[in-house]
Write a protein that holds these residues in place. Structure first.
Motif, PDB file in Angstrom:
ATOM      1  N   UNK A   1       0.836  -1.203   0.000  1.00  0.00           N
ATOM      2  CA  UNK A   1       0.000   0.000   0.000  1.00  0.00           C
ATOM      3  C   UNK A   1       0.869   1.251   0.000  1.00  0.00           C
ATOM      4  N   UNK A   2       1.949   1.193   0.768  1.00  0.00           N
ATOM      5  CA  UNK A   2       2.882   2.325   0.781  1.00  0.00           C
ATOM      6  C   UNK A   2       3.508   2.506  -0.609  1.00  0.00           C
ATOM      7  N   UNK A   3       3.776   1.387  -1.268  1.00  0.00           N
ATOM      8  CA  UNK A   3       4.330   1.447  -2.609  1.00  0.00           C
ATOM      9  C   UNK A   3       3.345   2.003  -3.621  1.00  0.00           C
TER      10      UNK A   3
ATOM     11  N   UNK B   1      12.124   0.897  -3.334  1.00  0.00           N
ATOM     12  CA  UNK B   1      11.836  -0.414  -2.728  1.00  0.00           C
ATOM     13  C   UNK B   1      10.333  -0.619  -2.586  1.00  0.00           C
ATOM     14  N   UNK B   2       9.641   0.392  -2.097  1.00  0.00           N
ATOM     15  CA  UNK B   2       8.191   0.273  -1.879  1.00  0.00           C
ATOM     16  C   UNK B   2       7.445   0.116  -3.207  1.00  0.00           C
ATOM     17  N   UNK B   3       7.839   0.877  -4.225  1.00  0.00           N
ATOM     18  CA  UNK B   3       7.172   0.772  -5.536  1.00  0.00           C
ATOM     19  C   UNK B   3       7.364  -0.611  -6.116  1.00  0.00           C
ATOM     20  N   UNK B   4       8.573  -1.138  -6.029  1.00  0.00           N
ATOM     21  CA  UNK B   4       8.840  -2.464  -6.581  1.00  0.00           C
ATOM     22  C   UNK B   4       8.049  -3.532  -5.833  1.00  0.00           C
ATOM     23  N   UNK B   5       7.950  -3.403  -4.526  1.00  0.00           N
ATOM     24  CA  UNK B   5       7.139  -4.352  -3.755  1.00  0.00           C
ATOM     25  C   UNK B   5       5.682  -4.258  -4.185  1.00  0.00           C
ATOM     26  N   UNK B   6       5.173  -3.037  -4.376  1.00  0.00           N
ATOM     27  CA  UNK B   6       3.803  -2.884  -4.862  1.00  0.00           C
ATOM     28  C   UNK B   6       3.614  -3.536  -6.219  1.00  0.00           C
ATOM     29  N   UNK B   7       4.560  -3.349  -7.129  1.00  0.00           N
ATOM     30  CA  UNK B   7       4.435  -3.925  -8.465  1.00  0.00           C
ATOM     31  C   UNK B   7       4.296  -5.442  -8.412  1.00  0.00           C
ATOM     32  N   UNK B   8       4.827  -6.050  -7.356  1.00  0.00           N
ATOM     33  CA  UNK B   8       4.647  -7.488  -7.188  1.00  0.00           C
ATOM     34  C   UNK B   8       3.194  -7.886  -7.015  1.00  0.00           C
TER      35      UNK B   8
ATOM     36  N   UNK C   1       4.427   0.143 -22.041  1.00  0.00           N
ATOM     37  CA  UNK C   1       4.158  -1.252 -21.693  1.00  0.00           C
ATOM     38  C   UNK C   1       3.248  -1.367 -20.470  1.00  0.00           C
ATOM     39  N   UNK C   2       2.528  -2.473 -20.408  1.00  0.00           N
ATOM     40  CA  UNK C   2       1.735  -2.781 -19.221  1.00  0.00           C
ATOM     41  C   UNK C   2       2.664  -3.198 -18.088  1.00  0.00           C
ATOM     42  N   UNK C   3       2.295  -2.842 -16.865  1.00  0.00           N
ATOM     43  CA  UNK C   3       3.086  -3.242 -15.699  1.00  0.00           C
ATOM     44  C   UNK C   3       2.549  -4.512 -15.039  1.00  0.00           C
ATOM     45  N   UNK C   4       1.477  -5.070 -15.577  1.00  0.00           N
ATOM     46  CA  UNK C   4       0.989  -6.327 -15.009  1.00  0.00           C
ATOM     47  C   UNK C   4       2.022  -7.430 -15.261  1.00  0.00           C
ATOM     48  N   UNK C   5       2.281  -8.184 -14.201  1.00  0.00           N
ATOM     49  CA  UNK C   5       3.250  -9.296 -14.214  1.00  0.00           C
ATOM     50  C   UNK C   5       4.678  -8.811 -14.457  1.00  0.00           C
ATOM     51  N   UNK C   6       4.946  -7.530 -14.167  1.00  0.00           N
ATOM     52  CA  UNK C   6       6.232  -6.932 -14.490  1.00  0.00           C
ATOM     53  C   UNK C   6       7.389  -7.587 -13.739  1.00  0.00           C
ATOM     54  N   UNK C   7       7.140  -8.136 -12.558  1.00  0.00           N
ATOM     55  CA  UNK C   7       8.234  -8.769 -11.818  1.00  0.00           C
ATOM     56  C   UNK C   7       8.692 -10.062 -12.478  1.00  0.00           C
ATOM     57  N   UNK C   8       7.886 -10.580 -13.432  1.00  0.00           N
ATOM     58  CA  UNK C   8       8.220 -11.840 -14.088  1.00  0.00           C
ATOM     59  C   UNK C   8       8.657 -11.665 -15.544  1.00  0.00           C
ATOM     60  N   UNK C   9       8.594 -10.440 -16.054  1.00  0.00           N
ATOM     61  CA  UNK C   9       8.807 -10.238 -17.496  1.00  0.00           C
ATOM     62  C   UNK C   9      10.101  -9.480 -17.804  1.00  0.00           C
TER      63      UNK C   9
END
Length: 376
Positions: A235-237, A340-347, A298-306
């Motif tokens: 949420x902070x992210x 760090x917070x944004x990247x955690x949110x993107x997860x 680009x879409x950010x959905x599933x961004x931690x895996x792409x």
């Protein structure tokens, strides 16, 4: 700081939520609407912070549609299954070695996790392969938007000499038509058509399968009113994402995919990405110099895996990508905690691949006239 002109093209459209082709679609849709209504009513029971953040996010992103079906390519179960088979069938390539799934591997969230993909005779493409997941919702296909939709896009790599390298459409239709089981499936998938097995219908079948590749995530549950779907840091992210104005480009339910934008508004992108080649983006398609270095967001959905990231796959680390984007587009440097917070949110945007898409199809055998692999 030197002023630079840049363009933003807003071309919304095509994000149609019609209905699921499965037999239970009406009941599922009613259940979903009931849940959303209930969730909305229950917002009053949440904390003021969650209420504010959910309402703000709903206004910016909106709900992910349950269906990507379009009137020009109505879905039926046979067409979708046929499309999945063709998506995995390497016989649509000159070598009979490369399939759609080679570059858009569903086991790795619709990408190959390479900077650029390996094609015919080990040639390398010049751009990173975007994920096929949720791609049907995009306003256009490819980084430069040269295909209007997934139906058009599906036909292009097959004939690209660097990718699947078939010399012309008739070779593709001929190879598929030489397989009796495919003849039968096309007749069922495209009822009433005098000649159901055509190159256009090969593209439509593959696209029909791709239109089912929708990946709702925990973030969507949060929008529906489940405050526990996100952790406090997520949420902070999300707050940091909005404060940093990432939603300027990454809005809509896909967090992107709906506009073109210059990559490198405040400075040249290659200064921070270390890109080996300078890509002019849409300018190579439109021949308009004002669109130099403009790409589809680009879409950010599933961004931690792409990973790796950007049009050339030049950056492997998501934290670095977030930092680079803020500096390139806004001329600002984010703090380590913000990143760090944004990247955690993107997860939280990592969704579930539909179970049916995770099951490999059994492909029919070749016939005596299908032809042999050609590695020349």
């Amino acid at each position: 700081m030197k002023q630079r002109k840049y363009l933003m093209y807003v071309t919304m459209g095509g994000m149609v939520a019609a209905y699921l082709f499965v037999a239970t679609c009406n009941g599922e849709k009613m259940q979903q609407e009931t849940q959303q209504t209930s969730a909305g009513a229950n917002l009053a029971t949440l904390s003021e912070a969650d209420q504010r953040l959910i309402q703000q996010s709903r206004s910016i992103f909106g709900a992910l549609p349950a269906s990507a079906e379009v009137e020009t390519n109505p879905l039926n179960a046979t067409k979708v299954e046929l499309g999945k088979m063709l998506f995995h069938d390497a016989r649509l390539s000159k070598s009979s070695f490369i399939s759609c799934n080679s570059c858009h591997n569903l086991a790795s969230y619709g990408v190959d996790n390479l900077p650029t993909s390996v094609g015919h005779n080990w040639q390398l493409g010049n751009r990173n392969a975007p994920t096929v997941l949720n791609a049907a919702f995009h306003m256009a296909q490819f980084w430069d938007g040269r295909a209007a939709d997934v139906e058009e896009q599906a036909k292009m790599p097959i004939l690209n000499e660097v990718e699947m390298a078939l010399p012309h459409e008739e070779v593709g239709t001929g190879k598929i038509a030489s397989i009796p089981e495919y003849q039968k499936l096309f007749a069922i998938a495209f009822p009433g058509e005098e000649i159901p097995l055509t190159y256009d219908n090969i593209g439509k079948a593959i696209a029909a399968f791709e239109r089912t590749l929708i990946t709702p995530s925990r973030f969507d549950r949060y929008l529906e009113g489940d405050a526990d779907a996100l952790t406090p840091q997520e949420k902070r992210g999300l707050e940091a994402f909005l404060t940093a104005n990432c939603q300027t480009c990454h809005m809509t339910p896909l967090f992107g995919g709906h506009i073109y934008q210059k990559f490198g508004v405040m400075k040249d992108y290659w200064e921070l990405t270390g890109s080996k080649a300078i890509d002019r983006g849409r300018a190579d398609v439109t021949k308009n110099e004002n669109e130099s270095y403009v790409f589809k967001v680009p879409s950010l959905r599933n961004i931690t895996r792409t990973y790796p990231y950007f049009h050339d796959g030049s950056i492997w680390d998501l934290k670095q990508a977030v930092a680079i984007m803020n500096e390139l587009q806004f001329g600002k440097k984010l703090g380590d905690q913000e990143i760090d917070d944004i990247v955690v949110f993107l997860g939280s945007l990592t969704g579930d691949i539909p179970e049916s898409a995770r099951l490999l199809p059994i492909l029919p055998p070749s016939s005596g006239t299908t032809g042999l692999p050609d590695f020349q």
